[in-house]
Write a protein that holds these residues in place. Structure first.
Motif, short mmCIF file in Angstrom:
data_model
loop_
_atom_site.label_atom_id
_atom_site.label_comp_id
_atom_site.label_asym_id
_atom_site.label_seq_id
_atom_site.Cartn_x
_atom_site.Cartn_y
_atom_site.Cartn_z
N LEU A 9 0.83 -1.20 0.00
CA LEU A 9 0.00 0.00 0.00
C LEU A 9 0.87 1.26 0.00
O LEU A 9 0.58 2.24 -0.69
CB LEU A 9 -0.91 -0.01 1.23
CG LEU A 9 -2.15 0.89 1.17
CD1 LEU A 9 -2.99 0.58 -0.05
CD2 LEU A 9 -2.98 0.71 2.45
N ALA A 10 1.95 1.19 0.78
CA ALA A 10 2.87 2.34 0.83
C ALA A 10 3.51 2.55 -0.54
O ALA A 10 3.67 3.68 -1.01
CB ALA A 10 3.94 2.13 1.89
N GLN A 11 3.88 1.45 -1.19
CA GLN A 11 4.48 1.56 -2.52
C GLN A 11 3.51 2.20 -3.51
O GLN A 11 3.89 3.03 -4.33
CB GLN A 11 4.88 0.17 -3.03
CG GLN A 11 6.16 -0.34 -2.42
CD GLN A 11 6.73 -1.51 -3.20
OE1 GLN A 11 7.02 -1.39 -4.37
NE2 GLN A 11 6.87 -2.64 -2.54
N GLU A 12 2.26 1.79 -3.39
CA GLU A 12 1.23 2.32 -4.28
C GLU A 12 1.02 3.83 -4.02
O GLU A 12 0.90 4.62 -4.94
CB GLU A 12 -0.07 1.56 -4.02
CG GLU A 12 -1.06 1.60 -5.16
CD GLU A 12 -2.26 0.73 -4.84
OE1 GLU A 12 -2.07 -0.45 -4.52
OE2 GLU A 12 -3.39 1.26 -4.88
N ARG A 13 1.02 4.16 -2.73
CA ARG A 13 0.81 5.57 -2.34
C ARG A 13 1.96 6.45 -2.86
O ARG A 13 1.74 7.52 -3.43
CB ARG A 13 0.74 5.63 -0.82
CG ARG A 13 0.21 6.92 -0.26
CD ARG A 13 -0.22 6.75 1.18
NE ARG A 13 0.74 6.01 1.99
CZ ARG A 13 0.41 5.02 2.83
NH1 ARG A 13 -0.84 4.65 2.96
NH2 ARG A 13 1.33 4.40 3.54
N MET A 14 3.19 5.98 -2.67
CA MET A 14 4.34 6.75 -3.13
C MET A 14 4.32 6.86 -4.66
O MET A 14 4.58 7.92 -5.22
CB MET A 14 5.65 6.09 -2.66
CG MET A 14 5.86 6.16 -1.17
SD MET A 14 7.49 5.56 -0.64
CE MET A 14 7.34 3.81 -0.88
N PHE A 15 3.99 5.75 -5.29
CA PHE A 15 3.97 5.72 -6.75
C PHE A 15 2.96 6.74 -7.29
O PHE A 15 3.27 7.49 -8.22
CB PHE A 15 3.62 4.31 -7.23
CG PHE A 15 3.61 4.15 -8.72
CD1 PHE A 15 4.80 4.19 -9.43
CD2 PHE A 15 2.43 3.98 -9.42
CE1 PHE A 15 4.82 4.06 -10.80
CE2 PHE A 15 2.43 3.85 -10.79
CZ PHE A 15 3.62 3.88 -11.48
N TYR B 268 11.25 3.85 -10.78
CA TYR B 268 10.64 3.62 -9.47
C TYR B 268 10.63 2.12 -9.14
O TYR B 268 11.04 1.70 -8.06
CB TYR B 268 9.21 4.17 -9.46
CG TYR B 268 8.46 3.94 -8.19
CD1 TYR B 268 8.60 4.81 -7.11
CD2 TYR B 268 7.59 2.85 -8.05
CE1 TYR B 268 7.92 4.60 -5.92
CE2 TYR B 268 6.90 2.64 -6.87
CZ TYR B 268 7.06 3.51 -5.82
OH TYR B 268 6.38 3.29 -4.64
N GLU C 285 8.78 7.22 3.98
CA GLU C 285 7.93 7.34 2.79
C GLU C 285 8.02 8.76 2.21
O GLU C 285 8.15 8.93 1.00
CB GLU C 285 6.49 7.02 3.21
CG GLU C 285 5.60 6.61 2.07
CD GLU C 285 4.22 6.16 2.57
OE1 GLU C 285 4.16 5.37 3.53
OE2 GLU C 285 3.22 6.61 1.99
N GLN D 149 9.58 9.82 -1.52
CA GLN D 149 8.86 10.65 -2.49
C GLN D 149 9.70 11.87 -2.87
O GLN D 149 9.81 12.22 -4.04
CB GLN D 149 7.52 11.11 -1.91
CG GLN D 149 6.50 10.01 -1.88
CD GLN D 149 5.16 10.44 -1.30
OE1 GLN D 149 4.37 9.62 -0.89
NE2 GLN D 149 4.91 11.72 -1.23
#
Lengths: 260, 165
Positions: free
Chosen positions: A21-27, B16, B38, B42
């Motif tokens: 989920l964190a990866q998706e959010r950052m992406f 990425y 996080e 970013q």
């Protein structure tokens, strides 16, 4: 030196990683930023063409403003201060707090709080600082457009932050602050040596701060602002605080002239 | 804005995908909590997008990201307004499961910040001192000293758990 991996380090570090989920959010955030940059590039190209046509008119207007400011001003003695302290901010810029805090007040909240003249730190419910990129800073509603569009030669954007203070009665106040440094290494965080000192900064407030700093209307600026520390210039109902740092008078005026 | 390389969404997505875990691991070692790590990840990719550097290959790309991530973290930690001081104070983001932090990683996180990227590059990625000096743009003697001091600290704290093989 021999290249040498360490099994314990590798095994340990392998346990660290972002969740799906964190990866998706950052992406999502990263892709949104990339798209935004593409859109701005297109806009920049369009504006550049329009600017070329407007340069002669803009030059005449800037000259008129500068002459008006110089003729209408008198020399004043400014006191040095900081934008935050002078925006109803009880703490000093380095985070030290003078005197006693109101009972139950979080010292960090106190150090971040900004509020208008007449309000009190005791009435602050919460205060946070949101770090912003240059693009984000200039897009902050109402305040971002008051940041300077002209930066003196050699200076670059360094960082920006939006201070948000919520009072116990529900009122919310914002202060947008942007800092600019001289030279490339000062703002390029991909380099190792980033100096601790800032060269000048601009704070934008939509309220009248309780301040000891000198406050001027744009048409009543002194004829020499260099070395004057911190001052406010009022543009309509917006207060723009400038810590002039080492800027020359001409550089300060170019910054002030570019504020909308 | 300078003339930098404007990458397509597909190119950014590929970079990425290749490096997000590496960048996150480096950021976590500095920031010590998932939410701040996080944010730092970013910001690192935002810098990639904004400055648009050209890379000679994937190793160069990775090296740039590690150096930038390290600098992003150090700059954030330097700011006086940094609010959250410990992992207990962090807001829990959805999907931010607490990572499993063992004694070895605790010891790495407890190192002075200047050693962390060096330790990662040497002991995790297997780069030599000369290569690390190139990646971090520091003199080889500095890297040698940092590695020597970091190794001494880790050996003292971890004992047999830090056997170099």
């Amino acid at each position: 030196m021999i290249s040498m991996k360490n099994e314990a380090i590798i095994a340990s570090w392998n346990k660290i990683g972002p969740s799906a989920l964190a990866q998706e959010r950052m992406f999502s955030a990263i892709m949104a930023r990339n798209r935004s940059l593409h859109e701005n590039k297109d806009k920049d190209r369009y504006i550049s063409k329009a600017k070329k046509a407007l340069i002669p008119a803009a030059a005449c207007f800037a000259l008129l403003i500068a002459v008006t400011a110089i003729l209408g001003s008198g020399r004043l003695d400014l006191r040095r201060g900081t934008g935050l302290r002078d925006a109803g901010h009880e703490g000093d810029i380095d985070g030290t707090l003078p005197g006693d805090l109101p009972e139950g007040m979080d010292p960090i909240v106190a150090s971040l709080a900004v509020f208008p003249e007449g309000e009190s730190l005791a009435d602050v419910s919460d205060a946070v600082l949101i770090g912003l990129s240059e693009e984000e800073a200039y897009r902050v509603e109402q305040l971002g457009r008051r940041l300077p569009s002209v930066i003196p030669d050699g200076y670059r954007f360094r960082h920006a932050g939006l201070y948000k203070t919520t009072m116990k009665n529900g009122a919310v106040y914002y202060l947008l602050s942007a800092s600019y440094s001289f030279g490339d290494t000062a703002f390029d965080d991909s380099q190792e040596d980033v100096p601790d000192t800032l060269d000048f900064s601009v704070s934008v407030l939509s309220f009248k701060p309780e301040t000891k700093a000198e406050t001027y209307s744009f048409d009543e600026l002194p004829d020499d602002l260099s070395g004057k520390g911190f001052l406010y210039v009022v543009y309509g109902d917006t207060y723009v605080g400038v810590d002039v740092g080492d800027l020359t008078h001409e550089e300060i005026m170019s910054v002030l002239n570019s504020v909308n | 804005m300078s003339d930098s390389l404007l990458r397509t969404d597909k190119e950014i997505a590929e970079i990425y995908s290749r490096h997000v875990k590496t960048v996150y691991r480096v950021c976590f070692a500095y920031m010590k909590d998932p939410a701040d790590a996080e944010d730092a990840v970013q910001e690192t990719f935002f810098k990639l997008i904004r400055s648009g550097p050209a890379f000679d290959g994937e190793e160069h790309e990775k090296a740039w990201l590690i150096r930038t991530a390290s600098n992003v973290c150090k700059n954030v930690l330097r700011h006086w307004w940094r609010r959250r001081e410990s992992i207990e104070d962090c807001p829990t983001l959805p999907g931010s499961d607490e990572p499993e932090i063992d004694d070895v990683f605790q010891a790495v996180m407890a190192l002075p910040d200047k050693y962390k990227a060096v330790v990662y590059l040497h002991y995790y990625e297997g780069f030599s001192g000369a290569e690390i000096a190139g990646i971090l743009k520091k003199p080889q003697s500095t890297i040698r000293n940092h590695l020597h001091e970091a190794r001494a600290i880790l050996k003292e704290r971890l004992g047999d758990d830090f056997d170099e093989k």
